[in-house]
Scaffold this active site. Structure first.
Site, PDB file in Angstrom:
ATOM      1  N   TYR A  20       4.218  10.918   8.559  1.00  0.00           N
ATOM      2  CA  TYR A  20       4.389  10.712  10.002  1.00  0.00           C
ATOM      3  C   TYR A  20       5.639   9.888  10.290  1.00  0.00           C
ATOM      4  O   TYR A  20       5.569   8.810  10.863  1.00  0.00           O
ATOM      5  CB  TYR A  20       3.149  10.040  10.593  1.00  0.00           C
ATOM      6  CG  TYR A  20       1.952  10.956  10.585  1.00  0.00           C
ATOM      7  CD1 TYR A  20       1.715  11.810  11.659  1.00  0.00           C
ATOM      8  CD2 TYR A  20       1.098  11.000   9.503  1.00  0.00           C
ATOM      9  CE1 TYR A  20       0.647  12.685  11.645  1.00  0.00           C
ATOM     10  CE2 TYR A  20       0.018  11.878   9.487  1.00  0.00           C
ATOM     11  CZ  TYR A  20      -0.202  12.717  10.559  1.00  0.00           C
ATOM     12  OH  TYR A  20      -1.251  13.578  10.539  1.00  0.00           O
ATOM     13  N   TYR A 148     -11.349  12.666  11.939  1.00  0.00           N
ATOM     14  CA  TYR A 148     -10.113  13.052  11.259  1.00  0.00           C
ATOM     15  C   TYR A 148     -10.492  13.881  10.038  1.00  0.00           C
ATOM     16  O   TYR A 148     -11.321  13.452   9.228  1.00  0.00           O
ATOM     17  CB  TYR A 148      -9.285  11.832  10.816  1.00  0.00           C
ATOM     18  CG  TYR A 148      -8.067  12.269  10.033  1.00  0.00           C
ATOM     19  CD1 TYR A 148      -6.955  12.764  10.692  1.00  0.00           C
ATOM     20  CD2 TYR A 148      -8.067  12.259   8.645  1.00  0.00           C
ATOM     21  CE1 TYR A 148      -5.856  13.232   9.976  1.00  0.00           C
ATOM     22  CE2 TYR A 148      -6.974  12.725   7.924  1.00  0.00           C
ATOM     23  CZ  TYR A 148      -5.870  13.205   8.601  1.00  0.00           C
ATOM     24  OH  TYR A 148      -4.790  13.677   7.887  1.00  0.00           O
ATOM     25  N   ASP A 249     -17.779  15.633   5.659  1.00  0.00           N
ATOM     26  CA  ASP A 249     -16.475  15.292   5.088  1.00  0.00           C
ATOM     27  C   ASP A 249     -16.539  13.868   4.529  1.00  0.00           C
ATOM     28  O   ASP A 249     -16.405  12.889   5.253  1.00  0.00           O
ATOM     29  CB  ASP A 249     -15.405  15.422   6.188  1.00  0.00           C
ATOM     30  CG  ASP A 249     -14.011  15.056   5.693  1.00  0.00           C
ATOM     31  OD1 ASP A 249     -13.885  14.535   4.565  1.00  0.00           O
ATOM     32  OD2 ASP A 249     -13.053  15.275   6.460  1.00  0.00           O
ATOM     33  N   LYS A 278      -9.640  12.045  -2.069  1.00  0.00           N
ATOM     34  CA  LYS A 278      -9.171  10.656  -2.189  1.00  0.00           C
ATOM     35  C   LYS A 278      -9.594   9.940  -3.476  1.00  0.00           C
ATOM     36  O   LYS A 278      -8.865  10.014  -4.451  1.00  0.00           O
ATOM     37  CB  LYS A 278      -9.573   9.896  -0.924  1.00  0.00           C
ATOM     38  CG  LYS A 278      -8.770  10.391   0.283  1.00  0.00           C
ATOM     39  CD  LYS A 278      -8.776   9.428   1.441  1.00  0.00           C
ATOM     40  CE  LYS A 278      -7.654   9.730   2.414  1.00  0.00           C
ATOM     41  NZ  LYS A 278      -8.053  10.488   3.591  1.00  0.00           N
TER      42      LYS A 278
HETATM   43  C1  LIG Z   1      -7.639  11.721   4.166  1.00  0.00           C
HETATM   44  C2  LIG Z   1      -8.707  12.568   4.730  1.00  0.00           C
HETATM   45  C3  LIG Z   1      -8.588  13.966   4.774  1.00  0.00           C
HETATM   46  C4  LIG Z   1      -7.350  14.692   4.307  1.00  0.00           C
HETATM   47  O1  LIG Z   1      -7.098  14.512   2.961  1.00  0.00           O
HETATM   48  P1  LIG Z   1      -5.606  14.782   2.380  1.00  0.00           P
HETATM   49  O2  LIG Z   1      -5.763  14.622   0.901  1.00  0.00           O
HETATM   50  O3  LIG Z   1      -4.717  13.773   3.012  1.00  0.00           O
HETATM   51  O4  LIG Z   1      -5.241  16.176   2.765  1.00  0.00           O
HETATM   52  C5  LIG Z   1      -9.645  14.683   5.303  1.00  0.00           C
HETATM   53  N1  LIG Z   1     -10.748  14.070   5.768  1.00  0.00           N
HETATM   54  C6  LIG Z   1     -10.893  12.731   5.734  1.00  0.00           C
HETATM   55  C7  LIG Z   1     -12.156  12.114   6.239  1.00  0.00           C
HETATM   56  C8  LIG Z   1      -9.877  11.932   5.234  1.00  0.00           C
HETATM   57  O5  LIG Z   1     -10.005  10.599   5.230  1.00  0.00           O
END
Ligand SMILES: *Cc1c(COP(=O)(O)O)cnc(C)c1O
Length: 431
Positions: A20, A148, A249, A278
């Site tokens: 960004y 997100y 997620d 992550k």
């Molecule tokens: C960071 C994140 C993503 C995206 O992961 P990237 O490896 O950056 O593509 C998706 N969902 C959540 C909840 C996240 O924290």
């Protein structure tokens, strides 16, 4: 700083995009020489205590010897091989662990290379599921606001419609449904009114909705908000009664961050599809996974074309899988729960007294996550620079100054981290 570094940073500033950011950028990025544990050594030899775990990922700190040993061994053996038609032990051993550790019923694993792609694959699974069941009209998604889920096109379309990228990319994005976000507060008393908006949208549109996508308990980049487990349990219940799939997620929350191994456990639910990323490799390599129940995989297999239509070039990269295995085994062998409780106690003691001060909207803590939300959104850069002066690495965004340290951060460094964070915030607010 060495002369060489000066030139490198200049090149970086002129030619390389950061997350960004502008290119060329107005402010240069800070050069890093090396890392160790929770310490980042900058190009000018200054040492910073790391408050970010490189965006939730480096849960064991940097350069952990056990993980590095596993990486060395895998590099010698086989760093990469294509996954089409071939398989290998690291993928199999990792899948076994993920199936065992995640909520029961999730027993099909798809490996990909980043969190955004893991969510894309989850969406694809949900759409293919309904296409296979001859209900192709079920193709929209329902989210709560402040979410997100990533930066790619399908995931952008399901991020918060106001603080995400909808305004810029509105046209190419598919229009989905967004319910009011749950009230903030992990410990709030349950309040049925909170779910009403979600319930109304679901009852009105369930025939065209394929799946609900939600971050469990912690909404990360969409506001660093914590919400009640019973809200997640209600969502699960409603998805089942309206015959809509649930995609959870856990890319930010997975592997212990909230105090449970997976945040789903707070509400004792098994979603249809679960996304991990992550911290999966302990933040050492990029790897993500999408897990699904047999209900999903069987329906897709029985449909047309009967294949899950995804297959990244670097799918199940053996080096990344071996790294993930080492990270998971290290986590499970450590007193991670106690470590996180200890961090939580410290963060509460240090940060919660900020509540009530002028300029502070709210300070809140859950597990190994500490957040200071300010009234103003324009102090992030100042606070980051102040924190570096204090010997602390933070990456604020907007009004949110937050930390999620490594689980094994030494107590003294944790103290330095919160001291530096508070000093930086107070200095910026009093300017
Ligand atoms: C960071 C994140 C993503 C995206 O992961 P990237 O490896 O950056 O593509 C998706 N969902 C959540 C909840 C996240 O924290």
């Amino acid at each position: 700083m060495q002369n060489n570094w000066h030139q490198l940073l200049q090149f970086d500033q002129q030619h390389i995009w950061h997350p960004y950011a502008k290119s060329p950028s107005a402010t240069p990025a800070i050069g890093v020489q090396k890392t160790k544990g929770s310490i980042i050594t900058l190009a000018n030899n200054q040492e910073l205590v790391d408050g970010m775990s490189s965006w939730w990922a480096c849960i064991h700190g940097y350069n952990h010897p056990t993980i590095q040993q596993a990486m060395h061994e895998q590099i010698e053996q086989m760093p990469h091989i294509m996954f089409g038609g071939l398989t290998h032990q690291p993928a199999i051993e990792l899948a076994k662990r993920l199936i065992k550790l995640t909520p029961s019923g999730l027993d099909k694993v798809f490996f990909s290379d980043s969190g955004s792609v893991a969510v894309e694959v989850a969406i694809k699974m949900a759409l293919q599921y309904w296409i296979s069941l001859k209900k192709p009209q079920k193709k929209q998604l329902l989210m709560v606001k402040n979410g997100y889920h990533g930066d790619t096109f399908a995931t952008m379309a399901i991020c918060d419609p106001d603080n995400g990228m909808h305004a810029i990319f509105n046209n190419p994005l598919i229009q989905h449904h967004f319910a009011s976000a749950p009230q903030m507060g992990f410990d709030l008393a349950s309040d049925d009114r909170d779910i009403n908006d979600f319930k109304a949208l679901l009852s009105q549109h369930h025939q065209s909705i394929a799946a609900v996508v939600i971050e469990p308990i912690v909404q990360g980049a969409g506001g660093m908000r914590f919400y009640r487990p019973d809200y997640l349990a209600q969502i699960n219940q409603l998805c089942q009664s309206y015959n809509v799939l649930l995609i959870v997620d856990e890319i930010a929350t997975g592997f212990g961050r909230t105090g449970k191994l997976f945040a789903c456990e707070w509400a004792d639910i098994t979603p249809d599809i679960l996304c991990l990323g992550k911290a999966l490799t302990g933040g050492n390599l990029t790897l993500a996974a999408t897990l699904a129940t047999s209900k999903i995989s069987e329906a897709i297999s029985q449909g047309n074309p009967g294949l899950l239509m995804h297959g990244p070039t670097f799918m199940a990269n053996p080096l990344a899988c071996a790294t993930a295995i080492a990270s998971i085994d290290l986590l499970l062998a450590s007193p991670w729960k106690q470590n996180i409780q200890q961090i939580e106690r410290h963060l509460k003691q240090a940060l919660l007294p900020l509540n009530g001060l002028t300029g502070i909207k709210e300070a809140r803590v859950l597990g190994a996550i500490g957040v200071i939300e300010l009234d103003r959104a324009d102090l992030g850069e100042t606070i980051q620079a102040q924190a570096v002066q204090q010997g602390v690495w933070l990456r604020p965004f907007g009004s949110l100054i937050y930390t999620m340290p490594a689980y094994n951060i030494p107590q003294l460094q944790l103290q330095q981290l919160t001291d530096g964070m508070i000093t930086a915030v107070k200095a910026a607010l009093s300017d």
